[in-house]
Design a protein around this motif. Sequence first.
Motif, PDB file in Angstrom:
ATOM      1  N   PRO A 143      -2.790   2.645 -11.431  1.00  0.00           N
ATOM      2  CA  PRO A 143      -1.346   2.810 -11.632  1.00  0.00           C
ATOM      3  C   PRO A 143      -1.030   3.561 -12.906  1.00  0.00           C
ATOM      4  O   PRO A 143      -1.796   3.570 -13.863  1.00  0.00           O
ATOM      5  CB  PRO A 143      -0.844   1.365 -11.708  1.00  0.00           C
ATOM      6  N   SER A 144       0.144   4.169 -12.929  1.00  0.00           N
ATOM      7  CA  SER A 144       0.577   4.896 -14.123  1.00  0.00           C
ATOM      8  C   SER A 144       1.244   3.971 -15.126  1.00  0.00           C
ATOM      9  O   SER A 144       1.342   4.297 -16.312  1.00  0.00           O
ATOM     10  CB  SER A 144       1.549   6.008 -13.734  1.00  0.00           C
ATOM     11  N   GLY A 145       1.703   2.814 -14.661  1.00  0.00           N
ATOM     12  CA  GLY A 145       2.383   1.861 -15.540  1.00  0.00           C
ATOM     13  C   GLY A 145       1.989   0.445 -15.198  1.00  0.00           C
ATOM     14  O   GLY A 145       0.900   0.188 -14.692  1.00  0.00           O
ATOM     15  N   ASP A 146       2.912  -0.471 -15.437  1.00  0.00           N
ATOM     16  CA  ASP A 146       2.632  -1.888 -15.228  1.00  0.00           C
ATOM     17  C   ASP A 146       3.167  -2.427 -13.906  1.00  0.00           C
ATOM     18  O   ASP A 146       2.996  -3.616 -13.615  1.00  0.00           O
ATOM     19  CB  ASP A 146       3.232  -2.716 -16.376  1.00  0.00           C
ATOM     20  N   ASP A 147       3.797  -1.598 -13.111  1.00  0.00           N
ATOM     21  CA  ASP A 147       4.373  -2.057 -11.846  1.00  0.00           C
ATOM     22  C   ASP A 147       3.290  -2.079 -10.772  1.00  0.00           C
ATOM     23  O   ASP A 147       2.941  -1.037 -10.208  1.00  0.00           O
ATOM     24  CB  ASP A 147       5.532  -1.150 -11.434  1.00  0.00           C
ATOM     25  N   PHE A 148       2.769  -3.263 -10.482  1.00  0.00           N
ATOM     26  CA  PHE A 148       1.664  -3.349  -9.532  1.00  0.00           C
ATOM     27  C   PHE A 148       2.128  -3.193  -8.086  1.00  0.00           C
ATOM     28  O   PHE A 148       1.307  -2.981  -7.195  1.00  0.00           O
ATOM     29  CB  PHE A 148       0.929  -4.685  -9.708  1.00  0.00           C
ATOM     30  N   SER A 149       3.424  -3.279  -7.842  1.00  0.00           N
ATOM     31  CA  SER A 149       3.902  -3.094  -6.478  1.00  0.00           C
ATOM     32  C   SER A 149       3.566  -1.696  -5.970  1.00  0.00           C
ATOM     33  O   SER A 149       3.330  -1.496  -4.769  1.00  0.00           O
ATOM     34  CB  SER A 149       5.410  -3.333  -6.398  1.00  0.00           C
ATOM     35  N   ASP A 150       3.522  -0.703  -6.883  1.00  0.00           N
ATOM     36  CA  ASP A 150       3.136   0.654  -6.486  1.00  0.00           C
ATOM     37  C   ASP A 150       1.686   0.687  -5.996  1.00  0.00           C
ATOM     38  O   ASP A 150       1.359   1.413  -5.051  1.00  0.00           O
ATOM     39  CB  ASP A 150       3.291   1.615  -7.666  1.00  0.00           C
ATOM     40  N   VAL A 151       0.832  -0.087  -6.644  1.00  0.00           N
ATOM     41  CA  VAL A 151      -0.581  -0.138  -6.240  1.00  0.00           C
ATOM     42  C   VAL A 151      -0.709  -0.807  -4.879  1.00  0.00           C
ATOM     43  O   VAL A 151      -1.452  -0.329  -4.005  1.00  0.00           O
ATOM     44  CB  VAL A 151      -1.416  -0.895  -7.289  1.00  0.00           C
ATOM     45  N   ARG A 152      -0.002  -1.903  -4.693  1.00  0.00           N
ATOM     46  CA  ARG A 152      -0.065  -2.607  -3.416  1.00  0.00           C
ATOM     47  C   ARG A 152       0.415  -1.710  -2.275  1.00  0.00           C
ATOM     48  O   ARG A 152      -0.198  -1.662  -1.206  1.00  0.00           O
ATOM     49  CB  ARG A 152       0.764  -3.888  -3.473  1.00  0.00           C
ATOM     50  N   GLU A 153       1.505  -0.996  -2.524  1.00  0.00           N
ATOM     51  CA  GLU A 153       2.051  -0.137  -1.473  1.00  0.00           C
ATOM     52  C   GLU A 153       1.093   1.008  -1.153  1.00  0.00           C
ATOM     53  O   GLU A 153       0.848   1.314   0.024  1.00  0.00           O
ATOM     54  CB  GLU A 153       3.408   0.405  -1.901  1.00  0.00           C
ATOM     55  N   ALA A 154       0.540   1.650  -2.188  1.00  0.00           N
ATOM     56  CA  ALA A 154      -0.389   2.762  -1.962  1.00  0.00           C
ATOM     57  C   ALA A 154      -1.648   2.294  -1.247  1.00  0.00           C
ATOM     58  O   ALA A 154      -2.179   3.004  -0.379  1.00  0.00           O
ATOM     59  CB  ALA A 154      -0.749   3.419  -3.295  1.00  0.00           C
ATOM     60  N   ALA A 155      -2.141   1.103  -1.591  1.00  0.00           N
ATOM     61  CA  ALA A 155      -3.312   0.566  -0.907  1.00  0.00           C
ATOM     62  C   ALA A 155      -3.018   0.343   0.574  1.00  0.00           C
ATOM     63  O   ALA A 155      -3.876   0.591   1.435  1.00  0.00           O
ATOM     64  CB  ALA A 155      -3.751  -0.735  -1.568  1.00  0.00           C
ATOM     65  N   GLY A 156      -1.818  -0.114   0.873  1.00  0.00           N
ATOM     66  CA  GLY A 156      -1.432  -0.284   2.276  1.00  0.00           C
ATOM     67  C   GLY A 156      -1.399   1.041   3.022  1.00  0.00           C
ATOM     68  O   GLY A 156      -1.861   1.130   4.170  1.00  0.00           O
ATOM     69  N   TRP A 157      -0.876   2.078   2.386  1.00  0.00           N
ATOM     70  CA  TRP A 157      -0.858   3.405   3.015  1.00  0.00           C
ATOM     71  C   TRP A 157      -2.283   3.908   3.260  1.00  0.00           C
ATOM     72  O   TRP A 157      -2.587   4.477   4.316  1.00  0.00           O
ATOM     73  CB  TRP A 157      -0.114   4.392   2.132  1.00  0.00           C
TER      74      TRP A 157
END
Length: 314
Positions: A143-157
């Motif tokens: 991730p570029s920051g601290d928002d892990f929701s972006d990581v979860r979403e990208a992993a799902g994609w």
Amino acid sequence: MTPKTQPTPPRRMRTGRRTVEIGRPGKVLFPGDGITKADLAGYYRTVARRMLPHLRGRPLMLERHPDGTDGPVFMQKNVPDHFPDWIHRAELPKEGGTVTYLICDDTATLLYLADQACTTPHRFLSKADRPDHPDRLVFDLDPSGDDFSDVREAAGWLHELLDELELPSLLMTTGSRGLHVLVPLDRRTAFDDVRAFAADVAAVLTGRHPDRITTEARKKARRGRLYLDIQRNAYAQTAVAPYAVRALPGAPVAAPLAWSELDDPDLTSRRWTLATIGDLLKVDPWQGPPTPRSLRRARSLLTALARDDGSPTP
């Protein structure tokens, strides 16, 4: 006159036919948490049954912190001469010579590494008998920051895309910042071709989500997007081993996950730690791992997908 502190006697840990001596067991390796060398050894003995299948036969790079995690770190490839003869080794080529890597095939070796203040073993994506042909492909979602929701979403994609390519995949936290997505391979494809395939998968995924994901290695060029890293897919490159402890506050663990855990909004890369590992060990999320796959059909499917998406044809 202040009395001298008596050194803690070594602790002997029996496993199988061997007894491993943990010197200075009270040595604190994680100063902020009070975690000692004996604690680290006890953890690795506890998880050995789960961890060893992911280590056996693989060359390792050892991350050692002899003065604790707030002291110097040593990234060690060559096995030191003082390591005991019963520890397995593999001599592999490098440019201009060879490297003798350690192979961790049993619990005794894992305990010995803890005695050497090796907090984190980093493993090859291939085994020593065919070092040029990986049996794992890894995507590192950073991730570029601290928002892990972006990581979860990208992993799902990424999971959805790999399913489209008929490639079963495994998910794990890195214990540091992001997630790893791994694809078991049949060892028929050399590293260069595996890495090229991974780059093409990344190109399709970034083409679908250009504002959210990037393959730009330079941080300035990412512009807040998640970095999809495929650079570990190369000879002699390593990735953190499942169940390895990271040298970070709280002693977080690289934890295998079930794909359903992506739906948990509380999931972070450091959710599981040395102190909470008991809950993680109740169920093996990787039980019954997928059969290793060839990339031949996946390559054909990827070419068709790229054409349908309007991406450059791999």
